[in-house]
Design a protein around this motif. Structure first.
Motif, PDB file in Angstrom:
ATOM      1  N   GLY A  39      29.134  47.507  44.503  1.00 33.05           N
ATOM      2  CA  GLY A  39      28.113  47.851  43.506  1.00 33.05           C
ATOM      3  C   GLY A  39      27.545  46.609  42.861  1.00 33.05           C
ATOM      4  O   GLY A  39      26.330  46.483  42.673  1.00 33.05           O
ATOM      5  N   ASP A  55      27.667  49.452  33.007  1.00 39.12           N
ATOM      6  CA  ASP A  55      27.753  50.877  33.341  1.00 39.12           C
ATOM      7  C   ASP A  55      28.640  51.091  34.566  1.00 39.12           C
ATOM      8  O   ASP A  55      29.447  52.022  34.611  1.00 39.12           O
ATOM      9  N   LEU A  56      28.476  50.226  35.518  1.00 43.09           N
ATOM     10  CA  LEU A  56      29.261  50.291  36.747  1.00 43.09           C
ATOM     11  C   LEU A  56      30.755  50.196  36.439  1.00 43.09           C
ATOM     12  O   LEU A  56      31.570  50.945  36.977  1.00 43.09           O
ATOM     13  N   SER A  58      34.611  48.277  42.767  1.00 48.16           N
ATOM     14  CA  SER A  58      33.174  48.180  42.477  1.00 48.16           C
ATOM     15  C   SER A  58      32.514  46.868  42.893  1.00 48.16           C
ATOM     16  O   SER A  58      31.445  46.530  42.397  1.00 48.16           O
ATOM     17  N   ARG A 109      32.230  50.902  33.612  1.00 54.75           N
ATOM     18  CA  ARG A 109      32.660  52.108  32.878  1.00 54.75           C
ATOM     19  C   ARG A 109      32.901  53.249  33.863  1.00 54.75           C
ATOM     20  O   ARG A 109      33.899  53.953  33.781  1.00 54.75           O
ATOM     21  N   ARG A 110      31.989  53.411  34.791  1.00 48.53           N
ATOM     22  CA  ARG A 110      32.122  54.503  35.770  1.00 48.53           C
ATOM     23  C   ARG A 110      33.405  54.358  36.577  1.00 48.53           C
ATOM     24  O   ARG A 110      34.061  55.320  36.899  1.00 48.53           O
ATOM     25  N   GLU A 111      33.720  53.139  36.914  1.00 44.70           N
ATOM     26  CA  GLU A 111      34.903  52.875  37.740  1.00 44.70           C
ATOM     27  C   GLU A 111      36.191  52.810  36.909  1.00 44.70           C
ATOM     28  O   GLU A 111      37.262  52.574  37.446  1.00 44.70           O
ATOM     29  N   HIS A 112      36.058  52.927  35.579  1.00 48.15           N
ATOM     30  CA  HIS A 112      37.201  52.805  34.654  1.00 48.15           C
ATOM     31  C   HIS A 112      37.942  51.486  34.817  1.00 48.15           C
ATOM     32  O   HIS A 112      39.169  51.443  34.822  1.00 48.15           O
TER      33      HIS A 112
END
Lengths: 343, 260
Positions: free
Chosen positions: A246, A275-276, A243, A278-281
């Motif tokens: 991002g 959020d980024l 990320s 979290r999305r990428e775990h």
């Protein structure tokens, strides 16, 4: 009442052998330190800190301007009985023992003979030299000399204490002890004026600081005042190198160290950044608000002056390296500690 | 003497003792013992002359070396090592520092000379036929007193040069003045013979340099002759005025000096 009043103090030396030319060590300096204040005088090497202190101690004569301590002239013995001074890299009569040296200075400062032994014992204990009291100073380590230097500065219970680079030569424990001692002096109502280029010490201790560079006072005020006003930022640290693109699109500065990434974003972008992750775990390690440190202010002030003073093609003052040297120490206090270096 | 001057003087004396300056007494004792034993065996009727000449000359030279080598560093060493910083940042005036240093070194030289005097009298007693001192030995004491006056002037001069020049230059200046001063009577004789500008110049110099010839009565005393008693007062006044003048000069210079 002002403990120290400096008005338009200036010092110019003559340099050169045949053709003497003036070299300004101190531009007209105006400064007031109130009684009971713990004041830090900051600047890189050669900034004019020691020259200022030497003038205040009557060791060097100013080219112009004036100064008063406790409302008295600099050559007034009544004033000198009420001040203590630790010079930079102190050197003492090495044929004397610690106790003999302190007794000698006590006599010169006018301490009553009946009180002298008690005072000497007390300060020796205060600086941790009780065991070495009867050892000749030629057998002292650098740190021990610094301690005995501090002891002679406070021996006669002065109202104003001047310390030139008091942490120099001390190990981390010694530095902490000196800090505690300076705080103790302040709590006793004494004025402490100390010069340093170790910013973390100033930041941790001082009511106010003055920043001097190339003989000019660049800034003065409470640490909070000086470090306020800058754009707030948030530092986010996580494990895993995904990320990054991002984050870069959020305008973040990213620094990678091994498997860990540190990014600095504005508070408005904080939620988007999380959020980024979290999305990428990705595993979040820390989120810390970054406040501007005194070091940042120092570098900024000195950087500006370096730009304006630097002739074409010449190197600037050693401010950057000073900042580098002490950034580790500064991180103890003001910066969020992440254990991650810049990549 | 105010107390601060006394403490600085005591510290200067302590420094000399701890730096083993008084060890020169051992060399002096060996020299005198050897001389006494030797002249006892080889000379006839001149044992006293040899012991007095040798003893007093040694007192003078040993003291001269100490006065110059310690005196030249009294101020400059403290400036170089920055020990002055923690002294002058206290209620100590610069003239008090100069005076304290002067008295400290003078005191060291007096103590040193006193021990040497004991040695001279012991050697004299040894070489005397009845192992007893005689009345004319009193003049030896006077010669020793004049030697001490010599030390007072040399200390003042060394301190004066030390207040503005490097130790090496101070040593050269002080020693040069000692040599010129030793021949000051000859210089005055030459001044009387010289004419015009040279005469004026040499006369001026002969009065400015310290008159050590007047303080040197070793030859007379060794030959058992006395000196005019008014010389005691005159020499004392001369030494005090001369050393006071050079100390005033040292103070004037030092008062205006910025420390490094």
């Amino acid at each position: 009442m002002a403990a120290i009043e400096i008005h338009q103090l200036e010092k110019t030396y003559s340099v050169g052998f045949w053709r003497k030319r003036p070299k300004r060590a101190l531009s007209p300096l105006d400064l007031t330190v109130e009684e009971g204040e713990l004041f830090g005088f900051l600047g890189p090497n050669g900034a004019g800190k020691t020259t200022t202190l030497k003038i205040l101690m009557g060791l060097v004569f100013p080219s112009s301007g004036s100064a008063r301590i406790l409302g008295m002239e600099l050559d007034d013995p009544r004033m000198k009985a009420q001040i203590g001074f630790l010079p930079e890299h102190p050197y003492f009569y090495d044929y004397l023992t610690g106790r003999e040296l302190l007794r000698y200075y006590g006599h010169l400062s006018g301490v009553a003979p009946k009180q002298l032994n008690t005072r000497v014992d007390r300060v020796l204990e205060q600086v941790g030299l009780k065991e070495a009291a009867n050892l000749q100073l030629r057998k002292f380590s650098k740190g021990m000399l610094q301690r005995v230097g501090i002891a002679q500065a406070i021996l006669h219970d002065p109202r104003v204490v001047f310390l030139d680079e008091p942490m120099s030569g001390l190990d981390p424990m010694g530095r902490r002890e000196v800090r505690n001692m300076m705080e103790e002096l302040k709590s006793e109502g004494k004025t402490v004026f100390f010069s340093t280029h170790i910013l973390s010490d100033a930041e941790a201790l001082c009511d106010r600081v003055g920043i001097i560079h190339l003989g000019q006072l660049r800034g003065i005020g409470a640490v909070e005042e000086l470090t306020a006003g800058a754009r707030a930022q948030v530092e986010i640290v996580w494990a895993g190198t995904g990320s990054l693109s991002g984050f870069k699109s959020l305008g973040a500065e990213c620094h990678i160290a091994g498997d860990t990434v540190r990014a600095v974003v504005t508070p408005e972008k904080q939620d988007a950044a999380l959020d980024l992750l979290r999305r990428e775990h990705l595993r979040l390690i820390s989120v810390t608000p970054v406040r501007r440190s005194l070091e940042d202010y120092f570098v900024e002030k000195l950087g500006k002056s370096a730009e304006s003073n630097r002739p074409n093609g010449t190197a600037g003052p050693k401010m950057q390296s000073d900042a580098e040297i002490h950034s580790a120490a500064a991180s103890e206090h003001s910066r969020p500690h992440t254990g991650i270096g810049k990549s | 003497m105010n107390s601060r001057i006394g403490y600085i003087a005591a510290n200067t004396f302590r420094e000399a003792v701890r730096d083993r300056v008084l060890y020169n007494l051992i060399a002096f004792a060996l020299l005198l013992t050897g001389a006494a034993v030797l002249v006892g065996q080889i000379s006839i009727d001149i044992e006293r002359l040899v012991v007095i000449s040798l003893g007093l000359t040694a007192v003078s030279l040993f003291g001269l070396v100490i006065a110059i080598f310690i005196g030249i560093g009294l101020v400059s060493k403290e400036m170089d090592k920055r020990t002055l910083y923690t002294v002058l940042s206290r209620p100590v005036r610069r003239w008090e520092f100069i005076a304290g240093k002067f008295f400290g070194l003078t005191g060291t030289l007096v103590v040193n000379a006193a021990f040497m005097a004991i040695g001279v009298f012991a050697a004299l007693s040894y070489v005397s036929s009845h192992h007893a001192l005689i009345a004319s030995d009193g003049w030896v004491l006077l010669a020793l007193y004049f030697i001490v006056l010599e030390f007072v002037i040399i200390t003042g001069l060394a301190l004066f040069f030390s207040s503005f020049s490097s130790p090496l230059l101070s040593a050269v200046f002080t020693f040069s003045l000692f040599v010129i001063g030793t021949f000051s009577e000859d210089l005055r004789g030459f001044a009387k013979m010289a004419h015009g500008l040279t005469g004026l110049l040499v006369t001026g110099i002969s009065y400015v340099v310290p008159n050590f010839s007047a303080l040197n009565i070793i030859d007379q005393v060794a030959h058992g002759h006395g000196v005019a008693t008014e010389l005691i007062g005159l020499n004392t006044a001369y030494a005090l005025i001369y050393s006071l003048a050079v100390l005033a000069g040292a103070t004037l210079i030092f008062e205006r000096r910025s420390l490094k």
